[in-house]
Structures are given as C-alpha cells and as structure tokens.
Design a protein around this motif. Structure first.
Motif, PDB file in Angstrom:
ATOM      1  N   ALA A  17       0.809  -1.227   0.000  1.00  0.00           N
ATOM      2  CA  ALA A  17       0.000   0.000   0.000  1.00  0.00           C
ATOM      3  C   ALA A  17       0.843   1.279   0.000  1.00  0.00           C
ATOM      4  O   ALA A  17       0.458   2.269  -0.617  1.00  0.00           O
ATOM      5  CB  ALA A  17      -0.944  -0.020   1.201  1.00  0.00           C
ATOM      6  N   THR A  18       1.994   1.265   0.663  1.00  0.00           N
ATOM      7  CA  THR A  18       2.854   2.464   0.684  1.00  0.00           C
ATOM      8  C   THR A  18       4.311   2.032   0.522  1.00  0.00           C
ATOM      9  O   THR A  18       4.660   0.883   0.837  1.00  0.00           O
ATOM     10  CB  THR A  18       2.741   3.207   2.046  1.00  0.00           C
ATOM     11  N   PRO A  19       5.186   2.975   0.111  1.00  0.00           N
ATOM     12  CA  PRO A  19       6.618   2.628   0.009  1.00  0.00           C
ATOM     13  C   PRO A  19       7.181   2.205   1.366  1.00  0.00           C
ATOM     14  O   PRO A  19       8.043   1.319   1.437  1.00  0.00           O
ATOM     15  CB  PRO A  19       7.271   3.939  -0.457  1.00  0.00           C
ATOM     16  N   GLU A  20       6.671   2.780   2.459  1.00  0.00           N
ATOM     17  CA  GLU A  20       7.177   2.414   3.794  1.00  0.00           C
ATOM     18  C   GLU A  20       6.860   0.937   4.085  1.00  0.00           C
ATOM     19  O   GLU A  20       7.695   0.193   4.573  1.00  0.00           O
ATOM     20  CB  GLU A  20       6.535   3.286   4.901  1.00  0.00           C
ATOM     21  N   LEU A  21       5.614   0.542   3.748  1.00  0.00           N
ATOM     22  CA  LEU A  21       5.237  -0.860   3.989  1.00  0.00           C
ATOM     23  C   LEU A  21       6.075  -1.794   3.119  1.00  0.00           C
ATOM     24  O   LEU A  21       6.474  -2.873   3.550  1.00  0.00           O
ATOM     25  CB  LEU A  21       3.740  -1.067   3.704  1.00  0.00           C
ATOM     26  N   GLU A  22       6.370  -1.353   1.910  1.00  0.00           N
ATOM     27  CA  GLU A  22       7.211  -2.186   1.036  1.00  0.00           C
ATOM     28  C   GLU A  22       8.586  -2.391   1.672  1.00  0.00           C
ATOM     29  O   GLU A  22       9.104  -3.503   1.714  1.00  0.00           O
ATOM     30  CB  GLU A  22       7.353  -1.544  -0.356  1.00  0.00           C
ATOM     31  N   GLN A  23       9.149  -1.300   2.163  1.00  0.00           N
ATOM     32  CA  GLN A  23      10.475  -1.396   2.779  1.00  0.00           C
ATOM     33  C   GLN A  23      10.435  -2.297   4.010  1.00  0.00           C
ATOM     34  O   GLN A  23      11.302  -3.148   4.207  1.00  0.00           O
ATOM     35  CB  GLN A  23      10.971   0.014   3.139  1.00  0.00           C
ATOM     36  N   GLN A  24       9.370  -2.135   4.797  1.00  0.00           N
ATOM     37  CA  GLN A  24       9.267  -2.949   6.020  1.00  0.00           C
ATOM     38  C   GLN A  24       9.154  -4.441   5.683  1.00  0.00           C
ATOM     39  O   GLN A  24       9.777  -5.282   6.313  1.00  0.00           O
ATOM     40  CB  GLN A  24       8.031  -2.538   6.826  1.00  0.00           C
ATOM     41  N   PHE A  25       8.357  -4.739   4.651  1.00  0.00           N
ATOM     42  CA  PHE A  25       8.210  -6.164   4.323  1.00  0.00           C
ATOM     43  C   PHE A  25       9.513  -6.727   3.748  1.00  0.00           C
ATOM     44  O   PHE A  25       9.887  -7.868   4.039  1.00  0.00           O
ATOM     45  CB  PHE A  25       7.043  -6.419   3.361  1.00  0.00           C
ATOM     46  N   MET A  26      10.202  -5.913   2.977  1.00  0.00           N
ATOM     47  CA  MET A  26      11.484  -6.369   2.408  1.00  0.00           C
ATOM     48  C   MET A  26      12.455  -6.724   3.542  1.00  0.00           C
ATOM     49  O   MET A  26      13.116  -7.766   3.504  1.00  0.00           O
ATOM     50  CB  MET A  26      12.049  -5.240   1.547  1.00  0.00           C
ATOM     51  N   THR A  27      12.499  -5.864   4.545  1.00  0.00           N
ATOM     52  CA  THR A  27      13.411  -6.096   5.679  1.00  0.00           C
ATOM     53  C   THR A  27      12.991  -7.371   6.424  1.00  0.00           C
ATOM     54  O   THR A  27      13.830  -8.205   6.769  1.00  0.00           O
ATOM     55  CB  THR A  27      13.372  -4.876   6.643  1.00  0.00           C
ATOM     56  N   LEU A  28      11.686  -7.512   6.622  1.00  0.00           N
ATOM     57  CA  LEU A  28      11.194  -8.707   7.324  1.00  0.00           C
ATOM     58  C   LEU A  28      11.556  -9.978   6.547  1.00  0.00           C
ATOM     59  O   LEU A  28      12.003 -10.977   7.116  1.00  0.00           O
ATOM     60  CB  LEU A  28       9.667  -8.609   7.490  1.00  0.00           C
ATOM     61  N   ALA A  29      11.385  -9.915   5.235  1.00  0.00           N
ATOM     62  CA  ALA A  29      11.699 -11.090   4.404  1.00  0.00           C
ATOM     63  C   ALA A  29      13.178 -11.443   4.528  1.00  0.00           C
ATOM     64  O   ALA A  29      13.540 -12.612   4.734  1.00  0.00           O
ATOM     65  CB  ALA A  29      11.329 -10.809   2.948  1.00  0.00           C
ATOM     66  N   GLU A  30      14.028 -10.434   4.444  1.00  0.00           N
ATOM     67  CA  GLU A  30      15.471 -10.693   4.547  1.00  0.00           C
ATOM     68  C   GLU A  30      15.806 -11.333   5.886  1.00  0.00           C
ATOM     69  O   GLU A  30      16.583 -12.279   5.958  1.00  0.00           O
ATOM     70  CB  GLU A  30      16.265  -9.391   4.384  1.00  0.00           C
ATOM     71  N   ARG A  31      15.173 -10.819   6.946  1.00  0.00           N
ATOM     72  CA  ARG A  31      15.438 -11.395   8.278  1.00  0.00           C
ATOM     73  C   ARG A  31      14.967 -12.845   8.347  1.00  0.00           C
ATOM     74  O   ARG A  31      15.428 -13.613   9.176  1.00  0.00           O
ATOM     75  CB  ARG A  31      14.726 -10.564   9.353  1.00  0.00           C
ATOM     76  N   ASN A  32      14.067 -13.214   7.502  1.00  0.00           N
ATOM     77  CA  ASN A  32      13.546 -14.586   7.505  1.00  0.00           C
ATOM     78  C   ASN A  32      14.191 -15.435   6.415  1.00  0.00           C
ATOM     79  O   ASN A  32      13.600 -16.415   5.946  1.00  0.00           O
ATOM     80  CB  ASN A  32      12.029 -14.576   7.365  1.00  0.00           C
ATOM     81  N   ASN A  33      15.374 -15.010   5.972  1.00  0.00           N
ATOM     82  CA  ASN A  33      16.159 -15.837   5.045  1.00  0.00           C
ATOM     83  C   ASN A  33      15.557 -15.927   3.640  1.00  0.00           C
ATOM     84  O   ASN A  33      15.835 -16.839   2.875  1.00  0.00           O
ATOM     85  CB  ASN A  33      16.300 -17.260   5.626  1.00  0.00           C
ATOM     86  N   ILE A  34      14.677 -14.953   3.319  1.00  0.00           N
ATOM     87  CA  ILE A  34      14.036 -14.952   1.997  1.00  0.00           C
ATOM     88  C   ILE A  34      14.727 -13.905   1.139  1.00  0.00           C
ATOM     89  O   ILE A  34      14.926 -12.769   1.575  1.00  0.00           O
ATOM     90  CB  ILE A  34      12.532 -14.624   2.145  1.00  0.00           C
ATOM     91  N   THR A  35      15.082 -14.277  -0.080  1.00  0.00           N
ATOM     92  CA  THR A  35      15.786 -13.330  -0.945  1.00  0.00           C
ATOM     93  C   THR A  35      15.168 -13.310  -2.348  1.00  0.00           C
ATOM     94  O   THR A  35      14.442 -14.223  -2.724  1.00  0.00           O
ATOM     95  CB  THR A  35      17.300 -13.682  -1.010  1.00  0.00           C
ATOM     96  N   GLY A  36      15.469 -12.236  -3.085  1.00  0.00           N
ATOM     97  CA  GLY A  36      15.103 -12.192  -4.514  1.00  0.00           C
ATOM     98  C   GLY A  36      13.675 -11.756  -4.782  1.00  0.00           C
ATOM     99  O   GLY A  36      13.139 -12.049  -5.859  1.00  0.00           O
ATOM    100  N   ILE A  37      13.042 -11.028  -3.850  1.00  0.00           N
ATOM    101  CA  ILE A  37      11.640 -10.679  -4.087  1.00  0.00           C
ATOM    102  C   ILE A  37      11.443  -9.229  -4.515  1.00  0.00           C
ATOM    103  O   ILE A  37      10.302  -8.793  -4.701  1.00  0.00           O
ATOM    104  CB  ILE A  37      10.735 -10.978  -2.860  1.00  0.00           C
ATOM    105  N   ALA A  38      12.532  -8.485  -4.690  1.00  0.00           N
ATOM    106  CA  ALA A  38      12.364  -7.094  -5.147  1.00  0.00           C
ATOM    107  C   ALA A  38      11.914  -7.091  -6.601  1.00  0.00           C
ATOM    108  O   ALA A  38      12.389  -7.902  -7.411  1.00  0.00           O
ATOM    109  CB  ALA A  38      13.681  -6.341  -5.010  1.00  0.00           C
ATOM    110  N   GLY A  39      11.021  -6.171  -6.950  1.00  0.00           N
ATOM    111  CA  GLY A  39      10.586  -6.049  -8.342  1.00  0.00           C
ATOM    112  C   GLY A  39      11.752  -5.619  -9.225  1.00  0.00           C
ATOM    113  O   GLY A  39      12.777  -5.132  -8.725  1.00  0.00           O
TER     114      GLY A  39
END
Ligand SMILES: Cc1ncc(COP(=O)(O)O)c(C=O)c1O
Length: 357
Positions: free
Chosen positions: A301-323
């Motif tokens: 919904a917002t760039p802030e939420l995108e950044q937050q989810f990206m950080t959460l994903a990285e912390r959970n060992n998930i990579t390669g999801i950036a558009g």
C-alpha cells in the motif's frame, strides 16, 4: 550452510539434486579424472551430453526430428540478435508483439537488421495486461515474435491464437513449465538461467523449414544453419552450462510436465489468492487470464510498507523478491525448482505482516 529461500527471476534457484550433481561433476566428471569444465568439447563425453539433451528437449516438447535443437552462447539477448539476423532480410518486415521490457529489447535488436514493426502493445497499460492479438500483419511479414511469459510484469500467454506467418517465441521464463503445444512455433528459444540451468547458454529450437528461408550471409557462430550443421559446436561450447541444462532436463523428465504444471498452478494460486484478498498487498496484474504462473508481481500500500516487508523477508532468510528496477514493488519468481513449501512459507510471512501492518 543454510540455503536461502531464493525467489530471484534469474539466475534462479536450482533444485538441490541438480546442484549436487553439478558439484560432483565439477570435481570429477564420470570418473574421467577431469572436471566437467575440463572435458573437451569435441570429445565423446560431451557428444553424449549433447545427444541426450537434444533427445530430452524433443521428448518433453513433443517434437519430431523436423526441429533442430541447438545450444547456443550468449543467453536470451543473443537470440534477440540471431533471430532477425537469420530470418529478417529481402525487404521483409518482422512483426513483434510488445508485451514488456523483453519484447521491447527484442524489437530494438531486430531493427539493426531490418524493418521491425510493433503490431500490438500493452505499453499504455504499463504492461499490466497482455496486448490484443494482432488481427492484421504487414504484407511480407517474415515472422511474428511473441514473449510467452513477461518476466518483469508477470503476464503470460495461456492461449496462443492462430497465425498465418511463422511464429517465433521467446520462452525464456516459462519453457517446460506447463503442457504446451510447441508445434505451434516455427522457432522458440529460451535463456537457460530460469527453468533450464545456468546463465550464458540459450536453447534454440528451429523447424528445419525455417533454415531454407535464410538468405543473408551470417557469420558461422551466429548462423542457425551452421550451428545445426556442426551440432552446436561451431566454436568451444559451454560444456558446463549445457551439462547443467541436461541435469535440469532429466529432473523435469523424472517429475513429468503434468506434475510440474500441477505444482506450478498450486504455487501461483497460493500467492494470487492471498493478493486478491489482501488489504496491504495488491497484484500488479488484475486480470486473471493474463496472470503469469512463473512471476507474481505486486506492490504494498505504501513505500514504507514495502520497505518494512522487504526487511522482514530478509530477516527470515528470503531473498530475490524485489521487483525489477523498471517496475518496482515485488516480484516473486516461482519457476519449476521452487517448492510449494517455499511459497507457503513466504505466504505465511505475508499474512503475518498483514496482521501487524
Ligand atoms: C523473457 C526474457 N527474455 C530474455 C531475457 C534476457 O536473457 P539474458 O539475460 O540471458 O540475455 C530475459 C532475462 O531475464 C527474459 O526474462
């Protein structure tokens, strides 16, 4: 070492079994006392690799000996050059359907060699849907080119309407991911680093009748005729890359295309169902029949939420999801090697994020 959950669009994750075989072959290929990167490209071991891989491509695509199966250098973009170099001449026009960045690049490459025209485009919709199928083609059309799956925007052709001219497809990001009528094409090609192995290699499958249409003199390395005549060994072949492709073909063959497609559908459904019912995430492609089973693109919904989810994903060992850098947001690539469990893990994290966002 713990492996990441890798949703990159390419180079993409390879199945563990394939990686294991590659590592073994890198130290000692079939007890030859040589690594796969050391065996000669004109020796018997590589001939076997070539023959088995060609047979598997024909089998998995349901094609006869009427199609030449070639392993070529230079990945997808080299095919953007070779297609028009070989097939566009004599004042003819090449017709391209513009469904995204890769089609656009294919068109730009074709224009070095002749007239290439866009016969349909979804550019004005920011490529969030497939273009209409062209109803008219220019006189003297040499071929019609399509990109069956649009890696960057997440659209995919599920039905290919009829054409009266040779149809050529870039299948880089959906080859061997579903049951498909490969007979429809006079030629198709795919860069290998998604469903077929490692970067730098491309598979090109050309109907023999197309070779008779080539009139422009083309340097041997770029010539489909010469590559077919010399069994893809015009120069020092990428033995290691083609071996990786053979391992992927064996892996696909063992599973069977029907089962691969079933799992690909399940993976895509997990993500699209989530996106269609989310208050935080939004699918890039709204129109369901246009959606890709290979690359699922979305925004938050917002760039802030995108950044937050990206950080959460990285912390959970998930990579390669950036558009992709031209599209932004997120892109989750779920090629054949990605498991249903991996997608479910990502979806759980998205649900969890949504609850707290
Ligand atoms: C559909 C499509 N075509 C062509 C290419 C280009 O491939 P390469 O990087 O091997 O040139 C890509 C790369 O991701 C792609 O997705």
């Amino acid at each position: 070492m713990e492996r990441k959950l890798n949703f990159n669009a390419g180079p993409a994750e390879l199945p563990g079994e394939v990686l294991h075989e590659l590592v073994k072959a890198t130290s000692n290929y079939k007890r030859t006392g040589m690594s796969i990167v050391e065996i000669p490209h004109r020796g018997p071991e590589f001939s076997e690799i070539l023959e088995e891989s060609k047979a598997l491509v024909r089998k998995l695509c349901g094609l006869s000996e009427q199609y030449e199966v070639l392993w070529l250098h230079g990945g997808g973009r080299m095919q953007f050059c070779m297609v028009p170099m070989n097939f566009l001449s004599n004042g003819k026009t090449a017709a391209y359907i513009d469904s995204g960045q890769w089609s656009k690049e294919a068109i730009e490459h074709a224009r070095y060699y002749g007239a290439a025209t866009i016969v349909s485009s979804s550019k004005d919709d920011r490529y969030d849907r497939l273009p209409d199928w062209p109803t008219e083609l220019p006189d003297e059309t040499a071929y019609l080119h399509i990109t069956t799956n649009n890696t960057i925007y997440g659209t995919q052709w599920h039905d290919i309407p009829a054409t009266t001219v040779p149809l050529i497809a870039d299948m880089s990001s959906d080859i061997l991911s579903r049951e498909h009528n490969y007979h429809r094409y006079s030629m198709f090609y795919a860069t290998a680093q998604k469903n077929l192995g490692v970067a730098g290699v491309a598979l090109a499958v050309v109907h023999k009748s197309m070779l008779d249409k080539i009139v422009r003199p083309v340097p041997p390395i770029m010539s489909y005729i010469e590559q077919a005549r010399q069994n893809s060994v015009v120069n020092t072949a990428n033995v290691h890359g083609i071996y990786a492709a053979l391992l992927m073909l064996r892996w696909i063959n063992e599973r069977g295309i029907v089962n691969i497609e079933r799992d690909n559908r399940k993976k895509a459904a997990i993500l699209y169902d989530l996106l269609d019912n989310s208050r935080v995430f939004k699918p890039y492609v709204a129109d369901k029949p246009h959606r890709s089973m290979m690359n699922v693109c979305f925004t938050a919904a917002t760039p802030e939420l995108e950044q937050q989810f990206m950080t959460l994903a990285e912390r959970n060992n998930i990579t390669g999801i950036a558009g992709h850098r031209t599209a932004g947001g997120f892109r989750v690539s779920i090629y054949n090697a990605i498991t249903i469990d991996a997608v479910a893990t990502l979806a759980d994290l998205m649900h969890q994020f949504e609850r707290t966002a």
